[in-house]
Design a protein around this motif. Sequence first.
Motif, PDB file in Angstrom:
ATOM      1  N   ILE A  60       0.832  -1.024  -0.249  1.00 32.64           N
ATOM      2  CA  ILE A  60      -0.082  -0.382   0.165  1.00 32.64           C
ATOM      3  C   ILE A  60       0.626   0.990   0.741  1.00 32.64           C
ATOM      4  N   LEU A  99       2.090   2.222  -3.544  1.00 28.48           N
ATOM      5  CA  LEU A  99       0.811   1.864  -4.231  1.00 28.48           C
ATOM      6  C   LEU A  99       0.254   3.713  -3.701  1.00 28.48           C
ATOM      7  N   SER A 114       2.519   6.577  -4.359  1.00 31.55           N
ATOM      8  CA  SER A 114       2.650   7.726  -5.618  1.00 31.55           C
ATOM      9  C   SER A 114       1.170   7.468  -6.099  1.00 31.55           C
ATOM     10  N   VAL A 115       0.468   6.267  -6.589  1.00 28.01           N
ATOM     11  CA  VAL A 115      -0.140   6.499  -8.044  1.00 28.01           C
ATOM     12  C   VAL A 115      -1.276   7.593  -7.975  1.00 28.01           C
ATOM     13  N   PHE A 116      -1.928   7.760  -7.109  1.00 33.17           N
ATOM     14  CA  PHE A 116      -2.924   9.015  -6.453  1.00 33.17           C
ATOM     15  C   PHE A 116      -1.646  10.139  -6.698  1.00 33.17           C
ATOM     16  N   THR A 117      -0.963  10.823  -7.297  1.00 37.85           N
ATOM     17  CA  THR A 117      -0.103  11.324  -7.155  1.00 37.85           C
ATOM     18  C   THR A 117       0.487  11.779  -8.714  1.00 37.85           C
ATOM     19  N   GLY A 118       0.384  10.621  -9.264  1.00 44.23           N
ATOM     20  CA  GLY A 118       0.630  10.130 -10.694  1.00 44.23           C
ATOM     21  C   GLY A 118       2.135  10.886 -10.464  1.00 44.23           C
ATOM     22  N   GLN A 119       2.864   9.904  -9.599  1.00 46.79           N
ATOM     23  CA  GLN A 119       4.341   9.986  -9.839  1.00 46.79           C
ATOM     24  C   GLN A 119       4.790   8.290  -9.639  1.00 46.79           C
ATOM     25  N   GLY A 120       6.350   7.784 -10.278  1.00 48.03           N
ATOM     26  CA  GLY A 120       6.474   6.271  -9.791  1.00 48.03           C
ATOM     27  C   GLY A 120       6.163   5.563  -8.973  1.00 48.03           C
ATOM     28  N   PHE A 121       6.132   4.909  -8.837  1.00 46.23           N
ATOM     29  CA  PHE A 121       5.604   3.545  -8.121  1.00 46.23           C
ATOM     30  C   PHE A 121       6.845   3.436  -6.685  1.00 46.23           C
ATOM     31  N   MET A 122       6.227   3.429  -5.621  1.00 44.50           N
ATOM     32  CA  MET A 122       7.027   4.040  -3.540  1.00 44.50           C
ATOM     33  C   MET A 122       8.023   4.981  -4.269  1.00 44.50           C
ATOM     34  N   THR A 123       7.528   5.816  -4.949  1.00 42.72           N
ATOM     35  CA  THR A 123       7.485   7.162  -4.819  1.00 42.72           C
ATOM     36  C   THR A 123       7.413   7.776  -3.284  1.00 42.72           C
TER      37      THR A 123
END
Lengths: 539, 139
Positions: free
Chosen positions: B79, B82, B84-93
């Motif tokens: 989780i 994941l 960072s997916v909602f901010t449009g950055q790379g996975f695990m940012t």
Amino acid sequence: MLPGGLHASDYLIVMPVAICLLFGAVLLMLRKRIDWHPFFAIPGFLALFVVDVLLLLKVAAEGPQTMMMGSWKAPFGIAFTVDMMGALFVTVAGFVGLASAIYAVGSINRTERRYGFFPFLFLMMGGVSGAFLTGDLFNLYVWFEVLLIGSFGLLILGSEHEQLDGATKYCFLNLVATTLFLITTGYLYGLTGTLNMADIAEKAGQMENDGALFTIAVLFLVAFGMKAAAFPLNFWLPASYHTPRFVVSALFAGLLTKVGVYALIRVLMMLLPPERAELATLIGWVAALTMLVGALGALAQSDLRRLLNYLVISGIGIIMAGLALPAADGGLVDAAAAASGQATGATGSAMLAVGLSGSIFYALHSIVVMTALYLAAGMAARVAGTSSLRSMGGLWRERPGLAALMLIFLFAVSGLPPFSGFWPKVALVRGTIGADLPWLAAMILLSGFLTTIASARLFALAFWRNRPAPGEAPPQMRSEFMAEGEPSPAFSLLPLLILAVFVVAAGVTPQWLLAWTDVAASGVVDPASYVESVFGGGS
Amino acid sequence: MRTIIFRFTAPYLTSLMVLFSVFVLLRGHNEPGGGFIGGLIAASAFAIYGIACGVAPVRRALYFHPLAISACGLFFAVIAGLLSVFTGQGFMTGLWAFPAILGGDVGLSTPLLFDIGVYLVVVGSITSIALALEERESD
């Protein structure tokens, strides 16, 4: 478009791994509610397969995709890079994962579910998907470890004496291979100073040939050859794959050895092509001997699963034949180019791609067909109450549907038209003859012939003849198969039908798959687009 | 190992070690420490309690099965990646938030969530192994 600049479809590349780990974790937390497990597992595998297909379509439309973990810049961060080869492998893996999960609902009993069958299955699929998707050599090692942990759990699911015996051999050999892989990765890092595959491909190409890279290539060949069960290091596979449940054997046989083959193609063909070319003759011999050992071993076995174990090995040999073609611009190419009447480097490169395309096609076919064969064998063993060919028989009359499906898969594994094993063998034979390796082409055909005999023997003994009188051959291990219970026909036949659709579709109209494997092969032989996807504005 | 001294001190030792493990976990982002080492300390605390008072009380005290704790940690870790997916950055940012509690200098972040996940995975798996080994001995 999301605020950070990435499109929602850019996340497809990490989704296979994230879905597997999430579902695995949730199912492990719900370990007491084993009745719920199938209702989570089937949608989970369905979601995995859908994501895999979307990823494949995206790669087919837009070329290789890269995502940097944690938004670090290449080559310092861990890259997830998927090209056509990775996308094809991960999609087919998701496909057989779904089929096996459906089969498992009907055949894995409550005790085995309580031991964590579905969580381990998700963990293993996560490891397999990660291995196909990662663009970082050390990360590849990590995914190997993840899938090994999952597979250890699946292997000893019943905690029977025989299973622990098989698991010991399997674990020991795999740990040796993974350690060798890790050490070699360390050497390569010491030499090139990078772990990013695209970066290694560029730097290794510029390095002078002083033998260090050659040593590394040989070590990789040994490590991945052990994983893939190639000839001198294949003995662990028949010693362990017949002990777990049929559905577990099916996934192991279908997927785990192919991860080794995938790593072999990725590292030798893409990262170290000149070294691979020097090793080509050795790989050719390894491939030929692996094929023959597999086919001859299959002829000698009288147990259904042990026979299939050897067919897996034979398939690995055929896949490796595509890696044995001489280089595009090496010394050997002169003979090959002379044979085809043209002395241009482009011909050699194209030929390399033809052979590799055949290898990738055969690997995909082998994943599906070996899984299907083990699942079908599991059903046959349950109906007959034994897996010994000596006491099986009469299944053609009892289960005509199963027998017909089995016949399709046996035709496919022998490489007979009109099923999926035929076309990749044509490509490989064409590639090997074009590369002036007629003996290797002859070996492919010979092993195909021997496999046909072994398959015919299996079908004749288990399905065609009448069941022998019980007094002649007392059924062994009867309790093991009866304990699993009789599943409803839908749960057992549905996955076989799904897998058969692929086998027939790839056999009757191979163009769609062949077009994709051609793209995959040329993407590996010439990794320019792969490198471009990592460094050219990768997010 | 059922001496009276050990049995008397074990609960105090265990609670101190668990407390210390949480401290090590939370300081881990900027200073030595973190989820892995914190998890090892907590797992050894439960192992000590198991040696002193038997395995059954540890399992009762943990309430959740160690493997379920481990799975929960894995869930948190995924989780954390994941989000960072909602901010449009790379996975695990890594994402950071500084809510206005405790003077606004307490950073809540996805790396912290990930570290908690690692902590739980290590606690769960090592405790599960340790308890299984201790159980065998006391039978």
